[in-house]
Enzyme design. Structure first.
Site, PDB file in Angstrom:
ATOM      1  N   MET A  38      -5.027 -10.570   2.463  1.00 53.22           N
ATOM      2  CA  MET A  38      -5.702 -10.319   1.136  1.00 53.22           C
ATOM      3  C   MET A  38      -5.348 -11.344   0.124  1.00 53.22           C
ATOM      4  O   MET A  38      -5.559 -10.999  -1.056  1.00 53.22           O
ATOM      5  CB  MET A  38      -5.764  -9.061   0.887  1.00 53.22           C
ATOM      6  CG  MET A  38      -6.273  -7.923   1.673  1.00 53.22           C
ATOM      7  SD  MET A  38      -7.005  -6.420   0.835  1.00 53.22           S
ATOM      8  CE  MET A  38      -5.438  -5.839   0.498  1.00 53.22           C
ATOM      9  N   HIS A  42       3.225 -14.309  -0.037  1.00 50.56           N
ATOM     10  CA  HIS A  42       4.578 -14.212  -0.071  1.00 50.56           C
ATOM     11  C   HIS A  42       5.221 -14.632   1.332  1.00 50.56           C
ATOM     12  O   HIS A  42       4.334 -15.085   2.233  1.00 50.56           O
ATOM     13  CB  HIS A  42       5.067 -12.630  -0.401  1.00 50.56           C
ATOM     14  CG  HIS A  42       4.618 -11.656   0.441  1.00 50.56           C
ATOM     15  ND1 HIS A  42       4.863 -11.646   1.741  1.00 50.56           N
ATOM     16  CD2 HIS A  42       3.690 -10.578  -0.003  1.00 50.56           C
ATOM     17  CE1 HIS A  42       4.103 -10.552   2.188  1.00 50.56           C
ATOM     18  NE2 HIS A  42       3.477 -10.006   1.220  1.00 50.56           N
ATOM     19  N   HIS A  45       3.644 -13.310   4.468  1.00 48.60           N
ATOM     20  CA  HIS A  45       2.210 -14.046   5.138  1.00 48.60           C
ATOM     21  C   HIS A  45       2.689 -15.524   5.415  1.00 48.60           C
ATOM     22  O   HIS A  45       2.082 -15.702   6.354  1.00 48.60           O
ATOM     23  CB  HIS A  45       1.415 -14.228   3.706  1.00 48.60           C
ATOM     24  CG  HIS A  45       0.855 -13.029   3.084  1.00 48.60           C
ATOM     25  ND1 HIS A  45       1.260 -12.945   1.720  1.00 48.60           N
ATOM     26  CD2 HIS A  45      -0.206 -11.907   3.546  1.00 48.60           C
ATOM     27  CE1 HIS A  45       0.588 -11.539   1.553  1.00 48.60           C
ATOM     28  NE2 HIS A  45      -0.338 -11.129   2.544  1.00 48.60           N
ATOM     29  N   GLN A  69     -11.942  -1.391   1.796  1.00 47.37           N
ATOM     30  CA  GLN A  69     -10.788  -0.581   2.100  1.00 47.37           C
ATOM     31  C   GLN A  69      -9.998  -0.051   1.167  1.00 47.37           C
ATOM     32  O   GLN A  69      -9.022   0.393   1.268  1.00 47.37           O
ATOM     33  CB  GLN A  69      -9.981  -1.582   3.124  1.00 47.37           C
ATOM     34  CG  GLN A  69      -9.090  -2.863   2.374  1.00 47.37           C
ATOM     35  CD  GLN A  69      -8.433  -3.620   3.284  1.00 47.37           C
ATOM     36  OE1 GLN A  69      -9.091  -4.612   4.081  1.00 47.37           O
ATOM     37  NE2 GLN A  69      -7.202  -3.562   3.219  1.00 47.37           N
ATOM     38  N   GLY A 155       1.198  -8.312  10.533  1.00 42.41           N
ATOM     39  CA  GLY A 155       2.463  -7.843  10.162  1.00 42.41           C
ATOM     40  C   GLY A 155       2.869  -6.349  10.771  1.00 42.41           C
ATOM     41  O   GLY A 155       1.972  -5.595  10.741  1.00 42.41           O
ATOM     42  N   GLN A 156       3.976  -6.181  11.128  1.00 41.33           N
ATOM     43  CA  GLN A 156       4.605  -4.892  11.439  1.00 41.33           C
ATOM     44  C   GLN A 156       4.663  -3.963  10.369  1.00 41.33           C
ATOM     45  O   GLN A 156       4.826  -2.764  10.221  1.00 41.33           O
ATOM     46  CB  GLN A 156       5.909  -4.851  12.310  1.00 41.33           C
ATOM     47  CG  GLN A 156       5.703  -5.204  13.994  1.00 41.33           C
ATOM     48  CD  GLN A 156       6.729  -5.389  14.553  1.00 41.33           C
ATOM     49  OE1 GLN A 156       8.072  -5.011  14.230  1.00 41.33           O
ATOM     50  NE2 GLN A 156       6.742  -6.117  15.717  1.00 41.33           N
ATOM     51  N   ASP A 158       2.392  -3.014   8.384  1.00 40.23           N
ATOM     52  CA  ASP A 158       1.317  -2.272   8.426  1.00 40.23           C
ATOM     53  C   ASP A 158       1.287  -1.846   9.715  1.00 40.23           C
ATOM     54  O   ASP A 158       0.364  -2.121  10.386  1.00 40.23           O
ATOM     55  CB  ASP A 158       0.279  -2.963   7.834  1.00 40.23           C
ATOM     56  CG  ASP A 158       0.242  -3.421   6.413  1.00 40.23           C
ATOM     57  OD1 ASP A 158      -0.002  -2.683   5.371  1.00 40.23           O
ATOM     58  OD2 ASP A 158       0.908  -4.653   6.320  1.00 40.23           O
TER      59      ASP A 158
HETATM   60  P1  AMP Z   1      -2.207  -8.444   3.209  1.00 41.87           P
HETATM   61  O1  AMP Z   1      -2.557  -9.630   2.465  1.00 41.87           O
HETATM   62  O2  AMP Z   1      -0.926  -7.415   2.405  1.00 41.87           O
HETATM   63  O3  AMP Z   1      -3.283  -7.491   3.667  1.00 41.87           O
HETATM   64  O4  AMP Z   1      -1.314  -8.945   4.415  1.00 41.87           O
HETATM   65  C1  AMP Z   1      -2.047  -9.638   5.457  1.00 41.87           C
HETATM   66  C2  AMP Z   1      -0.891  -9.367   6.613  1.00 41.87           C
HETATM   67  O5  AMP Z   1       0.318  -9.982   6.484  1.00 41.87           O
HETATM   68  C3  AMP Z   1      -0.975  -8.302   7.508  1.00 41.87           C
HETATM   69  O6  AMP Z   1      -1.018  -8.300   8.741  1.00 41.87           O
HETATM   70  C4  AMP Z   1       0.283  -7.612   6.972  1.00 41.87           C
HETATM   71  O7  AMP Z   1       0.828  -6.607   7.713  1.00 41.87           O
HETATM   72  C5  AMP Z   1       1.080  -8.724   7.075  1.00 41.87           C
HETATM   73  N1  AMP Z   1       2.208  -8.700   5.830  1.00 41.87           N
HETATM   74  C6  AMP Z   1       2.161  -8.376   4.719  1.00 41.87           C
HETATM   75  N2  AMP Z   1       3.720  -7.938   4.101  1.00 41.87           N
HETATM   76  C7  AMP Z   1       4.233  -8.530   5.305  1.00 41.87           C
HETATM   77  C8  AMP Z   1       5.713  -8.341   5.429  1.00 41.87           C
HETATM   78  N3  AMP Z   1       6.500  -8.140   4.432  1.00 41.87           N
HETATM   79  N4  AMP Z   1       6.386  -8.912   6.486  1.00 41.87           N
HETATM   80  C9  AMP Z   1       5.592  -9.076   7.574  1.00 41.87           C
HETATM   81  N5  AMP Z   1       4.293  -9.213   7.382  1.00 41.87           N
HETATM   82  C10 AMP Z   1       3.629  -8.564   6.415  1.00 41.87           C
END
Ligand code: AMP
Length: 302
Positions: A38, A42, A45, A69, A155-156, A158
């Site tokens: 999304m 950081h 990602h 979502q 990512g683990q 989530d």
């Molecule tokens: P998001 O943009 O928050 O939807 O995350 C996108 C992907 O990055 C998802 O698969 C998340 O699980 C993963 N992700 C987010 N934060 C972290 C983190 N701190 N460490 C590893 N993976 C992450």
């Protein structure tokens, strides 16, 4: 940064165009990976992108703040966005295509088909965020069909989302390899998250209670504690000792089925969701019981 074809990273908004691109790559026999996000990137990602680059020939990163979502009282509008910054960060990771679809193209008028995972999506975050995983499952299914990757990296952090995606891939025969990438943390242990931006300096300090609780639980288990009620009680004390915190859930259970456990005989998921001020943070770890009396190590799977 130039990709192997001598082209800059492509920024694509059209569903049709990204499909054409990945079809060409497939015809050329290239292995394609997908990293759904999304945005507001950081280091977490970026680590997923790096992993994808190392394990495939072409990397597609999707960037879509998926409205379906978010609940009606959640932060869809405030969710941080910075496309220019994200674009340059993805380019530095040698991402081949940044796919940024429009909501109107992902959910055109008349849209009415949803992917609902019944068991795994009902507890934990699913209980406090009704409809959240239906939105996640649907958008990820659409991205899989649009991009048709060989590998997708999640990512683990989530953890429940990852298990739901694995279930969808099995149940709907996607034939896509799913990689769960370990949690990337700040130097002091806070799990990286786009939502950390919401924390003021006081909340940022208090947010460390999630990591502290995970570490303490790991220590208790390594010292032989295997009672989940005892662990949950100790975790609650650590978190509530910080001002402005509210516990959404403390989950101790089976990492595959996400059902609760009374004792820890085997690898057990400890997952937390905690409000720090108005910001809801999640974190998790796998608790691994020590060697048993026969000196046999319980095998870690995660
Ligand atoms: P998001 O943009 O928050 O939807 O995350 C996108 C992907 O990055 C998802 O698969 C998340 O699980 C993963 N992700 C987010 N934060 C972290 C983190 N701190 N460490 C590893 N993976 C992450």
């Amino acid at each position: 940064m130039l990709s192997e074809e001598g082209l800059q990273m492509r920024l694509i908004t059209s569903v049709e165009d990204v499909g054409k691109l990945t079809t060409r790559w497939k015809e050329a026999g290239l292995r394609i990976s997908l990293v759904p996000t999304m945005g507001f990137f950081h280091a977490g990602h970026l680590a997923l992108m790096k992993y994808a680059k190392q394990h495939s020939d072409r990397v597609v990163v999707s960037l879509f703040v998926n409205p379906s979502q978010f609940g009606p009282n959640e932060d869809f509008k405030e969710y941080p966005r910075d496309l220019e910054r994200d674009r340059s960060l993805a380019e530095k990771e040698n991402v081949d295509c940044l796919f940024c679809p429009e909501a109107a193209d992902m959910y055109p008028e008349g849209f009415q088909t949803w992917v609902d995972v019944n068991g795994l999506a009902k507890h934990l975050c699913g209980a406090s965020r009704p409809g959240h995983f239906r939105g996640v499952a649907t958008i990820v299914t659409k991205l899989f069909n649009i991009v048709r990757p060989d590998l997708a990296v999640f990512g683990q952090k989530d953890f429940q989302q990852l298990q739901i995606i694995r279930r969808i891939v099995r149940d709907l025969n996607f034939g896509i390899e799913i990689k769960g990438y370990p949690i990337v943390r700040e130097a002091d242990g806070l799990a990286m998250s786009s939502r950390n931006k919401y924390l003021n300096s006081e909340e940022r300090k208090n947010a460390l209670c999630l990591f502290e609780a995970l570490k303490m639980a790991e220590k208790m288990v390594s010292e032989g504690c295997c009672s989940t009620p005892r662990l949950a009680h100790a975790i609650e004390r650590i978190i509530l000792a910080r001002p402005g915190t509210k516990i959404d859930y403390i989950f101790l259970g089976d990492p595959e089925t996400l059902t609760e456990r009374e004792t820890i005989q085997d690898d057990t998921l400890l997952a937390l969701a905690v409000y720090v001020g108005n910001t809801r943070l999640i974190d998790n770890t796998i608790l691994r019981p020590p060697k048993d009396a026969k000196g046999v190590h319980h095998k870690g799977k995660f």
